[in-house]
Write a protein that holds these residues in place. Structure first.
Motif, short mmCIF file in Angstrom:
data_model
loop_
_atom_site.label_atom_id
_atom_site.label_comp_id
_atom_site.label_asym_id
_atom_site.label_seq_id
_atom_site.Cartn_x
_atom_site.Cartn_y
_atom_site.Cartn_z
N GLU A 116 0.83 -1.21 0.00
CA GLU A 116 0.00 0.00 0.00
C GLU A 116 0.86 1.25 0.00
OE1 GLU A 116 -2.50 2.45 3.31
OE2 GLU A 116 -3.13 0.36 3.04
N ILE A 117 0.40 2.24 -0.75
CA ILE A 117 0.95 3.59 -0.69
C ILE A 117 -0.25 4.52 -0.57
CG2 ILE A 117 1.02 3.84 -3.22
CD1 ILE A 117 3.47 5.65 -2.85
N SER A 118 -0.19 5.48 0.35
CA SER A 118 -1.39 6.29 0.58
C SER A 118 -1.02 7.64 1.17
CB SER A 118 -2.35 5.56 1.52
OG SER A 118 -1.71 5.22 2.74
N ASN A 119 -1.97 8.56 1.03
CA ASN A 119 -1.88 9.87 1.66
C ASN A 119 -3.27 10.24 2.16
OD1 ASN A 119 -3.28 10.92 -0.70
ND2 ASN A 119 -1.30 10.92 -1.75
N ARG A 120 -3.51 11.49 2.45
CA ARG A 120 -4.79 11.90 3.04
C ARG A 120 -5.94 11.87 2.04
NH1 ARG A 120 -5.64 16.68 4.93
NH2 ARG A 120 -6.75 16.06 6.84
N THR A 121 -5.64 11.71 0.77
CA THR A 121 -6.70 11.75 -0.25
C THR A 121 -6.81 10.45 -1.04
OG1 THR A 121 -6.24 14.12 -0.48
CG2 THR A 121 -7.64 13.11 -2.17
N TYR A 122 -5.70 9.79 -1.29
CA TYR A 122 -5.72 8.59 -2.13
C TYR A 122 -5.01 7.42 -1.45
CZ TYR A 122 -6.93 11.95 -5.80
OH TYR A 122 -7.54 12.93 -6.53
N LYS A 123 -5.40 6.23 -1.86
CA LYS A 123 -4.77 5.00 -1.37
C LYS A 123 -4.70 4.00 -2.52
CE LYS A 123 -6.10 3.35 2.58
NZ LYS A 123 -6.91 2.68 3.64
N MET A 124 -3.49 3.51 -2.81
CA MET A 124 -3.31 2.48 -3.82
C MET A 124 -2.81 1.21 -3.15
SD MET A 124 -0.95 2.43 -7.28
CE MET A 124 -0.94 1.00 -8.37
N ARG A 125 -3.42 0.09 -3.47
CA ARG A 125 -3.02 -1.20 -2.91
C ARG A 125 -2.91 -2.21 -4.05
NH1 ARG A 125 -6.82 -2.92 1.84
NH2 ARG A 125 -4.90 -3.68 2.82
N TYR A 126 -1.98 -3.16 -3.87
CA TYR A 126 -1.88 -4.22 -4.85
C TYR A 126 -1.34 -5.48 -4.19
CZ TYR A 126 3.23 -4.38 -5.49
OH TYR A 126 4.57 -4.57 -5.31
N LYS A 127 -1.63 -6.62 -4.84
CA LYS A 127 -1.12 -7.90 -4.37
C LYS A 127 -0.87 -8.80 -5.57
CE LYS A 127 -1.96 -11.77 -1.21
NZ LYS A 127 -2.88 -12.36 -0.21
N ILE A 128 0.25 -9.47 -5.55
CA ILE A 128 0.58 -10.45 -6.58
C ILE A 128 0.64 -11.82 -5.91
CG2 ILE A 128 2.26 -11.21 -8.31
CD1 ILE A 128 3.23 -8.34 -8.51
N SER A 129 -0.15 -12.75 -6.42
CA SER A 129 -0.18 -14.10 -5.84
C SER A 129 0.03 -15.13 -6.95
CB SER A 129 -1.50 -14.35 -5.11
OG SER A 129 -2.59 -14.17 -5.99
N TYR A 130 0.59 -16.24 -6.57
CA TYR A 130 0.89 -17.30 -7.53
C TYR A 130 -0.16 -18.40 -7.43
CZ TYR A 130 3.28 -21.17 -9.88
OH TYR A 130 3.60 -22.22 -10.72
N GLU A 131 -0.76 -18.74 -8.58
CA GLU A 131 -1.74 -19.83 -8.64
C GLU A 131 -1.04 -21.04 -9.25
OE1 GLU A 131 -5.41 -20.25 -11.35
OE2 GLU A 131 -6.16 -19.22 -9.55
N LYS A 132 -0.69 -21.97 -8.38
CA LYS A 132 0.12 -23.13 -8.80
C LYS A 132 -0.58 -23.99 -9.84
CE LYS A 132 2.86 -26.90 -6.85
NZ LYS A 132 3.25 -27.59 -5.60
N ALA A 133 -1.89 -24.20 -9.68
CA ALA A 133 -2.62 -25.09 -10.59
C ALA A 133 -2.56 -24.60 -12.03
CB ALA A 133 -4.07 -25.22 -10.13
N ALA A 134 -2.66 -23.30 -12.21
CA ALA A 134 -2.65 -22.74 -13.57
C ALA A 134 -1.28 -22.21 -13.96
CB ALA A 134 -3.69 -21.62 -13.67
N ASP A 135 -0.34 -22.20 -13.00
CA ASP A 135 1.01 -21.70 -13.22
C ASP A 135 0.96 -20.26 -13.76
OD1 ASP A 135 3.77 -21.66 -13.28
OD2 ASP A 135 3.90 -22.47 -15.33
N VAL A 136 0.20 -19.42 -13.07
CA VAL A 136 0.09 -18.01 -13.45
C VAL A 136 0.19 -17.15 -12.19
CG1 VAL A 136 -1.31 -18.41 -15.51
CG2 VAL A 136 -2.43 -18.03 -13.30
N TYR A 137 0.55 -15.90 -12.42
CA TYR A 137 0.59 -14.92 -11.34
C TYR A 137 -0.64 -14.03 -11.46
CZ TYR A 137 5.34 -16.38 -10.31
OH TYR A 137 6.44 -17.11 -9.96
N LEU A 138 -1.36 -13.89 -10.38
CA LEU A 138 -2.58 -13.08 -10.37
C LEU A 138 -2.30 -11.73 -9.74
CD1 LEU A 138 -5.14 -15.80 -9.17
CD2 LEU A 138 -4.56 -15.15 -11.51
N VAL A 139 -2.69 -10.69 -10.43
CA VAL A 139 -2.45 -9.33 -9.96
C VAL A 139 -3.80 -8.66 -9.69
CG1 VAL A 139 -1.39 -7.11 -10.44
CG2 VAL A 139 -0.38 -9.20 -11.37
N SER A 140 -3.96 -8.19 -8.47
CA SER A 140 -5.16 -7.40 -8.10
C SER A 140 -4.67 -6.07 -7.55
CB SER A 140 -6.00 -8.14 -7.06
OG SER A 140 -6.53 -9.33 -7.59
#
Length: 273
Positions: free
Chosen positions: A117-141
Motif C-alpha cells: 500500500e501507498i497512501s496519503n490523506r486523499t488517495y490510497k493504492m493497494r496491490y497484491k501479486i499471488s501465484y496460482e500453482k494449478a494454472a502456473d500463473v501470477y494473479l495481480v489485483s
C-alpha cells in the motif's frame, strides 16, 4: 376543576408519549376520555341548564381551547428554532471529533497479508501479486480508492452513491512475476501524480465524500474547477469572419520557441519482491 390525577377527576388522561430528544424530536400528545364513574357531581349542575346555555358554554370552552392550542404552537415553533441550534452544535462537535485518516505518507508498506500500500490523506493504492500453482500463473489485483475521512454515522454506506474507486483490476493473469511486476509498475506510473503530496486537492465531484456534515474536512482543499473548453461553434464563426490576410502572421511577429530546462522528477517505483 379537580386535578386529573385526583380521585375526583371526571376524565382520564393519556400522556405517555410525551418526551424530548434534544436536537431531534419533541412529542406532546394528550388524549382525554370520559370517566362516568366519577362524573356525576360535575355534570349535575350542567344538566339543569337549557340546551342553548350548555351549547353557549361549550362554544366558549372550544374558543379558549383553541387559544391555548395557538399558544402551544408558538412555543413549539420556538422549540423548533432552539432544537435546530442544538442539532447544529452537535454536528459541529462531530466535525471537530472526526479522526485523521490513516496513511503511509506516500511510502510503500506491506501488511501481514502481503498487500502493498501507498497512501496519503486523499488517495490510497493497494496491490497484491499471488501465484496460482494449478494454472502456473501470477494473479495481480490492484486498486486506487479515495482515502476519505470516516463519516460520523457509524452506519454510513456511501449514501450519496459516490464511487470510492479511482481505478481497479482484479486477478489479472501473467506468466511470470517479472511480467506482473512490470504491469503494476505501469499502473503506478500512470497514477503516481496522486502520490506527490501528503494532502492532494480533492476533486470537486468528491467534495461530499470528503465533507463532514456539509463542510470540507479539516486540512483538505478542493481542486480548481476544470477550465471550460471554448465553444467550438463560436470559434469557427469568428474564424470565418477573418480573411486569409488577417489570419496570417508576419515572420517578424512569429513567436520564438523557448526551450526550458526542467529538473526531472525522481519517480517512485513499486517495491519488488
Amino acid at each position: 376543576m379537580p386535578e386529573k390525577d385526583s380521585k375526583d377527576s371526571f376524565y382520564y388522561l393519556n400522556a405517555y408519549q410525551d418526551g424530548i430528544t434534544p436536537g431531534q424530536k419533541m412529542t406532546i400528545q394528550h388524549n382525554i376520555s370520559f370517566n362516568d364513574w366519577r362524573a356525576g357531581p360535575h355534570i349535575a349542575p350542567l344538566v339543569t341548564l337549557t340546551s342553548a346555555e350548555v351549547t353557549q358554554r361549550k362554544e366558549a370552552s372550544i374558543t379558549l381551547e383553541k387559544e391555548l392550542y395557538a399558544q402551544l404552537k408558538k412555543l413549539a415553533a420556538a422549540w423548533d428554532e432552539q432544537a435546530a441550534q442544538t442539532m447544529l452544535l452537535e454536528r459541529a462537535l462531530e466535525y471537530l471529533h472526526t479522526p485523521e485518516v490513516e496513511h503511509t505518507s506516500n511510502e510503500w508498506k506491506q501488511d501481514k497479508n502481503g498487500i502493498w500500500e501507498i497512501s496519503n490523506r486523499t488517495y490510497k493504492m493497494r496491490y497484491k501479486i499471488s501465484y496460482e500453482k494449478a494454472a502456473d500463473v501470477y494473479l495481480v489485483s490492484w486498486g486506487i480508492i479515495y482515502n476519505a475521512p470516516k463519516q460520523p454515522d457509524s452506519n454510513y454506506r456511501n449514501y450519496w452513491g459516490d464511487s470510492i474507486y479511482v481505478a481497479r483490476q482484479d486477478k489479472k493473469k501473467y506468466p511470470s512475476m517479472e511480467a506482473a511486476q512490470h504491469y503494476i509498475q505501469g499502473r503506478f506510473d500512470l497514477y503516481c501524480h496522486l502520490f506527490r503530496e501528503i494532502s492532494p486537492p480533492v476533486p470537486n465531484e468528491c467534495r461530499r465524500m470528503f465533507s463532514i456534515n456539509g463542510y470540507l474536512a479539516a486540512g483538505y482543499t478542493l481542486a480548481p474547477p476544470d477550465k471550460e473548453e471554448p465553444n467550438k461553434k463560436a470559434v469557427d464563426d469568428l474564424l470565418a469572419c477573418l480573411d486569409d490576410a488577417d489570419a496570417a502572421v508576419s515572420p517578424a511577429e512569429k513567436p520564438k520557441a523557448h526551450i526550458s530546462e526542467k529538473k526531472a522528477e525522481r519517480k517512485k517505483s513499486v517495491p519488488v519482491r
